[in-house]
Enzyme design. Structure first.
Site, PDB file in Angstrom:
ATOM      1  N   TYR A 342       0.872  -1.181   0.000  1.00 22.63           N
ATOM      2  CA  TYR A 342       0.000   0.000   0.000  1.00 22.63           C
ATOM      3  C   TYR A 342       0.901   1.220   0.000  1.00 22.63           C
ATOM      4  CZ  TYR A 342      -3.872   2.985   1.785  1.00 22.63           C
ATOM      5  OH  TYR A 342      -4.825   3.959   1.964  1.00 22.63           O
ATOM      6  N   GLU A 343       0.940   1.906  -1.146  1.00 20.42           N
ATOM      7  CA  GLU A 343       1.786   3.093  -1.308  1.00 20.42           C
ATOM      8  C   GLU A 343       0.914   4.349  -1.271  1.00 20.42           C
ATOM      9  OE1 GLU A 343       5.174   3.348  -2.119  1.00 20.42           O
ATOM     10  OE2 GLU A 343       5.768   1.430  -3.051  1.00 20.42           O
ATOM     11  N   VAL A 344       1.378   5.361  -0.565  1.00 16.41           N
ATOM     12  CA  VAL A 344       0.647   6.623  -0.431  1.00 16.41           C
ATOM     13  C   VAL A 344       1.504   7.744  -1.013  1.00 16.41           C
ATOM     14  CG1 VAL A 344      -0.492   8.199   1.166  1.00 16.41           C
ATOM     15  CG2 VAL A 344      -0.438   5.738   1.659  1.00 16.41           C
TER      16      VAL A 344
END
Length: 372
Positions: A342-344
Protein backbone atom coordinates in the site's frame (compact mmCIF):
# COMPACT_ATOMS: atom_id res chain seq x y z
CA UNK A 1 44.37 39.08 -11.04
CA UNK A 2 43.51 41.27 -8.06
CA UNK A 3 39.83 40.36 -8.29
CA UNK A 4 40.68 36.67 -8.64
CA UNK A 5 42.67 36.79 -5.41
CA UNK A 6 39.83 38.57 -3.60
CA UNK A 7 37.37 35.94 -4.84
CA UNK A 8 39.69 33.13 -3.78
CA UNK A 9 39.95 34.64 -0.30
CA UNK A 10 36.20 34.93 0.00
CA UNK A 11 35.67 31.32 -1.06
CA UNK A 12 38.32 30.06 1.36
CA UNK A 13 36.54 31.82 4.22
CA UNK A 14 33.22 30.09 3.57
CA UNK A 15 32.57 27.66 6.42
CA UNK A 16 31.65 24.12 5.33
CA UNK A 17 30.75 21.95 8.33
CA UNK A 18 27.94 19.83 9.71
CA UNK A 19 26.40 22.94 11.28
CA UNK A 20 26.31 26.69 10.79
CA UNK A 21 26.81 28.90 13.82
CA UNK A 22 26.69 32.67 14.28
CA UNK A 23 25.47 35.19 16.84
CA UNK A 24 22.19 35.47 14.94
CA UNK A 25 21.49 31.90 13.89
CA UNK A 26 22.46 28.30 14.53
CA UNK A 27 21.54 25.49 12.15
CA UNK A 28 21.73 22.00 13.66
CA UNK A 29 20.68 18.40 13.05
CA UNK A 30 21.15 17.13 16.61
CA UNK A 31 17.77 15.42 17.00
CA UNK A 32 16.17 12.16 15.88
CA UNK A 33 15.70 12.14 12.08
CA UNK A 34 17.82 15.30 11.79
CA UNK A 35 19.64 15.04 8.48
CA UNK A 36 21.85 17.01 6.12
CA UNK A 37 25.54 16.55 5.47
CA UNK A 38 27.15 19.97 5.21
CA UNK A 39 26.14 23.52 6.08
CA UNK A 40 27.79 26.40 4.27
CA UNK A 41 27.13 30.07 4.93
CA UNK A 42 27.21 31.82 1.54
CA UNK A 43 26.34 35.33 2.73
CA UNK A 44 25.13 36.94 5.98
CA UNK A 45 21.56 35.64 5.40
CA UNK A 46 22.15 32.83 2.90
CA UNK A 47 23.01 29.18 3.57
CA UNK A 48 23.58 26.05 1.51
CA UNK A 49 22.80 22.63 2.96
CA UNK A 50 24.19 19.66 1.07
CA UNK A 51 22.24 16.40 1.13
CA UNK A 52 24.06 13.13 0.47
CA UNK A 53 22.80 9.53 0.54
CA UNK A 54 23.92 7.07 3.18
CA UNK A 55 25.59 4.92 0.50
CA UNK A 56 25.41 4.11 -3.20
CA UNK A 57 23.75 2.79 -5.29
CA UNK A 58 20.42 3.99 -3.94
CA UNK A 59 16.88 4.74 -5.06
CA UNK A 60 17.15 8.50 -4.36
CA UNK A 61 14.72 9.89 -1.80
CA UNK A 62 16.67 12.83 -0.37
CA UNK A 63 15.54 13.36 3.21
CA UNK A 64 16.36 16.46 5.22
CA UNK A 65 15.44 17.78 8.64
CA UNK A 66 17.11 20.67 10.47
CA UNK A 67 16.66 22.84 13.52
CA UNK A 68 17.12 26.60 13.22
CA UNK A 69 17.69 28.52 16.45
CA UNK A 70 17.42 32.27 15.88
CA UNK A 71 18.33 35.02 18.35
CA UNK A 72 15.99 37.46 16.59
CA UNK A 73 13.34 37.66 13.90
CA UNK A 74 15.10 37.58 10.54
CA UNK A 75 14.75 36.64 6.89
CA UNK A 76 17.05 33.98 5.47
CA UNK A 77 17.49 32.02 2.26
CA UNK A 78 18.31 28.32 2.16
CA UNK A 79 19.54 26.20 -0.70
CA UNK A 80 19.17 22.44 -0.32
CA UNK A 81 21.65 20.91 -2.76
CA UNK A 82 21.12 17.21 -3.48
CA UNK A 83 24.00 14.98 -4.48
CA UNK A 84 23.07 11.81 -6.40
CA UNK A 85 19.45 12.77 -6.86
CA UNK A 86 16.89 15.54 -7.11
CA UNK A 87 14.61 17.06 -4.46
CA UNK A 88 11.59 14.88 -3.67
CA UNK A 89 10.11 15.93 -0.32
CA UNK A 90 8.57 19.39 -0.17
CA UNK A 91 9.52 21.66 2.76
CA UNK A 92 7.44 22.01 5.90
CA UNK A 93 8.06 24.01 9.07
CA UNK A 94 7.07 23.54 12.70
CA UNK A 95 7.50 25.35 15.98
CA UNK A 96 7.04 22.18 18.06
CA UNK A 97 7.72 19.18 15.75
CA UNK A 98 4.05 18.27 16.12
CA UNK A 99 2.18 20.74 13.92
CA UNK A 100 3.51 21.35 10.44
CA UNK A 101 2.73 23.68 7.58
CA UNK A 102 4.14 23.88 4.05
CA UNK A 103 6.35 26.72 2.89
CA UNK A 104 7.06 28.11 -0.56
CA UNK A 105 10.01 26.76 -2.51
CA UNK A 106 11.59 26.72 -5.95
CA UNK A 107 13.38 23.76 -7.53
CA UNK A 108 16.23 24.33 -9.94
CA UNK A 109 17.82 21.08 -11.06
CA UNK A 110 19.38 19.43 -8.03
CA UNK A 111 18.67 22.39 -5.72
CA UNK A 112 15.65 23.50 -3.75
CA UNK A 113 15.53 27.18 -2.73
CA UNK A 114 13.53 28.31 0.31
CA UNK A 115 12.99 31.76 1.80
CA UNK A 116 12.04 31.85 5.48
CA UNK A 117 11.10 34.49 8.00
CA UNK A 118 12.41 33.10 11.25
CA UNK A 119 10.88 34.02 14.60
CA UNK A 120 13.05 34.44 17.64
CA UNK A 121 13.50 30.95 19.03
CA UNK A 122 13.46 27.52 17.42
CA UNK A 123 12.01 26.44 14.11
CA UNK A 124 12.21 23.00 12.50
CA UNK A 125 12.32 22.49 8.75
CA UNK A 126 11.86 19.01 7.23
CA UNK A 127 10.78 17.24 4.09
CA UNK A 128 7.82 15.61 5.83
CA UNK A 129 6.32 15.56 9.30
CA UNK A 130 8.74 13.95 11.75
CA UNK A 131 7.68 10.55 13.07
CA UNK A 132 10.60 9.11 15.01
CA UNK A 133 11.32 6.07 17.17
CA UNK A 134 9.95 7.74 20.31
CA UNK A 135 6.65 8.30 18.53
CA UNK A 136 6.44 4.57 17.82
CA UNK A 137 7.13 3.82 21.47
CA UNK A 138 4.19 6.00 22.47
CA UNK A 139 1.99 4.42 19.80
CA UNK A 140 2.86 0.92 20.98
CA UNK A 141 2.27 1.85 24.61
CA UNK A 142 -1.24 3.04 23.79
CA UNK A 143 -2.11 -0.31 22.19
CA UNK A 144 -0.47 -2.25 25.01
CA UNK A 145 -2.79 -0.45 27.41
CA UNK A 146 -5.70 -1.68 25.27
CA UNK A 147 -4.61 -5.30 25.53
CA UNK A 148 -2.11 -5.99 22.76
CA UNK A 149 1.11 -7.79 23.61
CA UNK A 150 4.45 -6.16 22.84
CA UNK A 151 7.08 -8.64 21.71
CA UNK A 152 10.70 -8.25 20.64
CA UNK A 153 11.30 -10.03 17.36
CA UNK A 154 15.01 -9.26 17.20
CA UNK A 155 17.47 -6.40 16.99
CA UNK A 156 18.58 -3.97 14.33
CA UNK A 157 22.15 -3.63 13.10
CA UNK A 158 22.81 -1.14 15.92
CA UNK A 159 21.00 -3.21 18.54
CA UNK A 160 17.70 -1.35 18.63
CA UNK A 161 14.71 -3.62 19.25
CA UNK A 162 12.60 -4.75 16.31
CA UNK A 163 9.25 -4.82 18.08
CA UNK A 164 5.88 -6.21 17.19
CA UNK A 165 2.41 -5.83 18.61
CA UNK A 166 0.33 -8.98 18.71
CA UNK A 167 -3.40 -9.43 19.07
CA UNK A 168 -3.94 -13.08 19.94
CA UNK A 169 -6.96 -15.12 18.85
CA UNK A 170 -8.08 -18.68 19.51
CA UNK A 171 -6.85 -19.58 16.07
CA UNK A 172 -3.82 -20.72 14.12
CA UNK A 173 -4.34 -18.13 11.37
CA UNK A 174 -2.36 -14.89 11.17
CA UNK A 175 -2.54 -11.51 9.45
CA UNK A 176 0.69 -9.50 9.13
CA UNK A 177 1.14 -5.73 8.71
CA UNK A 178 4.54 -4.02 8.56
CA UNK A 179 5.78 -0.49 7.96
CA UNK A 180 8.67 1.93 7.76
CA UNK A 181 11.12 -0.20 5.84
CA UNK A 182 12.15 3.09 4.19
CA UNK A 183 12.74 5.84 6.77
CA UNK A 184 11.41 8.96 4.98
CA UNK A 185 8.11 7.38 3.89
CA UNK A 186 5.94 9.21 6.38
CA UNK A 187 2.67 9.16 4.44
CA UNK A 188 2.78 5.37 4.35
CA UNK A 189 3.29 5.38 8.11
CA UNK A 190 0.27 7.66 8.47
CA UNK A 191 -1.82 5.28 6.38
CA UNK A 192 -0.74 2.32 8.49
CA UNK A 193 -1.72 4.18 11.66
CA UNK A 194 -5.25 4.87 10.38
CA UNK A 195 -5.62 1.41 8.85
CA UNK A 196 -4.60 -0.33 12.07
CA UNK A 197 -6.89 1.95 14.06
CA UNK A 198 -9.84 0.45 12.18
CA UNK A 199 -8.58 -3.12 12.45
CA UNK A 200 -8.16 -2.74 16.21
CA UNK A 201 -11.29 -0.64 16.61
CA UNK A 202 -14.52 -1.24 18.48
CA UNK A 203 -16.75 -2.14 15.55
CA UNK A 204 -18.47 -5.51 15.54
CA UNK A 205 -16.72 -6.43 12.29
CA UNK A 206 -13.28 -5.60 13.68
CA UNK A 207 -13.97 -7.57 16.86
CA UNK A 208 -14.99 -10.58 14.76
CA UNK A 209 -11.80 -10.28 12.73
CA UNK A 210 -9.70 -10.32 15.89
CA UNK A 211 -11.50 -13.45 17.09
CA UNK A 212 -10.84 -15.12 13.76
CA UNK A 213 -7.17 -14.14 13.30
CA UNK A 214 -4.03 -13.45 15.27
CA UNK A 215 -2.56 -10.10 14.19
CA UNK A 216 1.14 -9.21 13.97
CA UNK A 217 1.95 -5.50 13.59
CA UNK A 218 5.54 -4.36 13.00
CA UNK A 219 5.21 -0.62 12.43
CA UNK A 220 8.90 0.31 12.53
CA UNK A 221 11.08 -2.13 10.60
CA UNK A 222 14.07 0.20 10.30
CA UNK A 223 14.67 2.03 13.62
CA UNK A 224 18.35 2.71 12.88
CA UNK A 225 17.54 4.31 9.54
CA UNK A 226 14.66 6.27 11.04
CA UNK A 227 16.87 7.70 13.77
CA UNK A 228 19.64 8.60 11.30
CA UNK A 229 17.25 10.16 8.78
CA UNK A 230 18.45 7.81 6.07
CA UNK A 231 17.15 8.27 2.56
CA UNK A 232 16.16 4.62 2.10
CA UNK A 233 18.47 2.01 3.62
CA UNK A 234 19.22 0.55 7.01
CA UNK A 235 22.62 1.34 8.54
CA UNK A 236 23.96 -1.79 6.86
CA UNK A 237 23.48 0.07 3.59
CA UNK A 238 20.70 -2.23 2.36
CA UNK A 239 17.18 -1.55 1.12
CA UNK A 240 15.17 -3.78 3.45
CA UNK A 241 12.44 -4.16 0.86
CA UNK A 242 14.92 -5.86 -1.43
CA UNK A 243 16.25 -8.25 1.23
CA UNK A 244 13.34 -10.61 1.83
CA UNK A 245 14.78 -13.53 -0.15
CA UNK A 246 18.46 -13.16 0.73
CA UNK A 247 17.59 -12.10 4.31
CA UNK A 248 21.05 -10.75 5.07
CA UNK A 249 19.86 -7.96 7.37
CA UNK A 250 18.86 -8.62 10.99
CA UNK A 251 15.68 -6.54 10.73
CA UNK A 252 14.32 -8.79 7.97
CA UNK A 253 15.66 -11.92 9.66
CA UNK A 254 13.74 -11.03 12.83
CA UNK A 255 10.35 -10.95 11.11
CA UNK A 256 11.09 -13.97 8.91
CA UNK A 257 12.11 -16.10 11.89
CA UNK A 258 8.93 -15.19 13.76
CA UNK A 259 6.76 -16.11 10.78
CA UNK A 260 8.66 -19.37 10.40
CA UNK A 261 8.00 -20.20 14.05
CA UNK A 262 4.29 -19.61 13.45
CA UNK A 263 4.29 -22.06 10.55
CA UNK A 264 6.47 -24.59 12.38
CA UNK A 265 3.95 -24.66 15.24
CA UNK A 266 1.06 -25.39 12.89
CA UNK A 267 -0.01 -21.83 12.16
CA UNK A 268 -0.70 -20.27 8.79
CA UNK A 269 -0.07 -16.81 7.40
CA UNK A 270 -3.30 -15.83 5.59
CA UNK A 271 -2.68 -12.25 4.37
CA UNK A 272 -0.08 -9.50 4.66
CA UNK A 273 0.43 -5.82 3.85
CA UNK A 274 3.35 -3.44 3.92
CA UNK A 275 2.98 0.34 3.86
CA UNK A 276 5.12 2.77 1.85
CA UNK A 277 5.19 6.18 0.17
CA UNK A 278 5.81 7.12 -3.44
CA UNK A 279 4.85 9.92 -5.80
CA UNK A 280 1.15 8.95 -5.93
CA UNK A 281 -1.32 6.58 -4.28
CA UNK A 282 -1.11 3.01 -5.59
CA UNK A 283 -1.82 -0.55 -4.47
CA UNK A 284 0.77 -3.07 -5.70
CA UNK A 285 -0.91 -6.49 -5.77
CA UNK A 286 -0.18 -10.04 -6.85
CA UNK A 287 -1.73 -11.05 -10.18
CA UNK A 288 -5.12 -12.76 -10.02
CA UNK A 289 -3.73 -15.75 -11.92
CA UNK A 290 -0.70 -16.22 -9.65
CA UNK A 291 -2.25 -19.27 -7.97
CA UNK A 292 -3.19 -17.69 -4.64
CA UNK A 293 -6.46 -18.61 -2.92
CA UNK A 294 -8.99 -17.14 -3.26
CA UNK A 295 -7.63 -15.66 -6.50
CA UNK A 296 -9.97 -12.65 -6.58
CA UNK A 297 -9.72 -11.63 -2.90
CA UNK A 298 -7.70 -8.46 -3.47
CA UNK A 299 -9.44 -7.52 -6.72
CA UNK A 300 -12.83 -7.72 -4.99
CA UNK A 301 -11.57 -5.74 -2.02
CA UNK A 302 -10.16 -2.89 -4.07
CA UNK A 303 -13.25 -2.82 -6.31
CA UNK A 304 -15.39 -2.29 -3.21
CA UNK A 305 -12.99 0.36 -1.96
CA UNK A 306 -13.19 2.20 -5.28
CA UNK A 307 -16.97 2.19 -5.03
CA UNK A 308 -17.15 3.67 -1.53
CA UNK A 309 -14.52 6.39 -1.99
CA UNK A 310 -15.30 7.50 -5.56
CA UNK A 311 -14.43 9.80 -7.22
CA UNK A 312 -11.15 9.37 -5.33
CA UNK A 313 -9.04 7.12 -7.59
CA UNK A 314 -7.91 3.63 -6.61
CA UNK A 315 -4.81 2.83 -8.65
CA UNK A 316 -3.98 -0.89 -8.84
CA UNK A 317 -0.77 -2.34 -10.26
CA UNK A 318 -0.65 -6.14 -10.23
CA UNK A 319 2.71 -7.76 -10.81
CA UNK A 320 5.38 -10.04 -9.45
CA UNK A 321 9.10 -9.47 -8.97
CA UNK A 322 10.69 -12.82 -8.24
CA UNK A 323 14.22 -11.45 -8.27
CA UNK A 324 13.77 -8.24 -6.26
CA UNK A 325 13.27 -9.50 -2.72
CA UNK A 326 10.25 -7.35 -1.89
CA UNK A 327 8.00 -8.20 1.05
CA UNK A 328 4.89 -8.71 -1.10
CA UNK A 329 6.63 -11.29 -3.28
CA UNK A 330 8.19 -13.00 -0.26
CA UNK A 331 4.80 -13.49 1.38
CA UNK A 332 3.19 -14.81 -1.80
CA UNK A 333 6.00 -17.22 -2.64
CA UNK A 334 6.85 -18.38 0.88
CA UNK A 335 3.36 -18.72 2.35
CA UNK A 336 1.17 -18.97 -0.76
CA UNK A 337 -1.18 -16.12 0.16
CA UNK A 338 -2.06 -12.65 -1.04
CA UNK A 339 0.07 -9.69 -0.03
CA UNK A 340 -0.37 -6.03 -0.92
CA UNK A 341 2.03 -3.10 -0.89
CA UNK A 342 0.00 0.00 0.00
CA UNK A 343 1.79 3.09 -1.31
CA UNK A 344 0.65 6.62 -0.43
CA UNK A 345 1.60 9.74 -2.34
CA UNK A 346 4.20 12.00 -0.74
CA UNK A 347 1.91 14.99 -1.10
CA UNK A 348 -1.47 13.31 -0.67
CA UNK A 349 -3.78 15.44 1.46
CA UNK A 350 -3.44 14.24 5.05
CA UNK A 351 -7.21 13.99 5.55
CA UNK A 352 -7.47 11.93 2.36
CA UNK A 353 -4.80 9.59 3.73
CA UNK A 354 -6.89 9.00 6.83
CA UNK A 355 -10.18 8.62 4.97
CA UNK A 356 -8.87 6.21 2.33
CA UNK A 357 -6.86 4.08 4.77
CA UNK A 358 -9.83 3.72 7.10
CA UNK A 359 -12.18 2.93 4.24
CA UNK A 360 -9.70 0.35 2.93
CA UNK A 361 -9.61 -1.37 6.31
CA UNK A 362 -13.40 -1.31 6.70
CA UNK A 363 -13.87 -2.96 3.29
CA UNK A 364 -11.16 -5.57 3.86
CA UNK A 365 -12.16 -6.66 7.37
CA UNK A 366 -15.34 -8.62 6.47
CA UNK A 367 -13.69 -10.16 3.42
CA UNK A 368 -10.84 -11.53 5.52
CA UNK A 369 -13.27 -12.76 8.16
CA UNK A 370 -15.09 -14.71 5.45
CA UNK A 371 -11.99 -16.64 4.38
CA UNK A 372 -12.45 -20.39 4.78
Amino acid sequence: MKYALILLALVSNLAIADQCQSDKLSIHKNFAMGRYNQCQQLAPDSYRLTLKPENLPINPSPWYALKLVSSQSQDIELELLVEHGKPRYLPKISLDKQHWQPVDYQIDGQSMHIKLTLPEGTLWLAGQEILDNDDYQQWQKQWQEKGLALIQLGQSVQGKPIEGLVSYADSRDWLVFIGRQHPPEITGAMAMDHFVDEVLGASTEAAQLRKRFNLLLVPNMNPDGVYAGNWRHNVGGVDLNRDWFSREQPEVQAVHQYLQKIVASGGKIRFAMDFHSTHHDVFYTMPTDYGLTPPDLVDNWLAKLAEVIKPYPVNIKPGHNKDRGVFKQYIADTYGVHAVTYEVGDNTDRQDIADVARAAARQLIPMLSALP
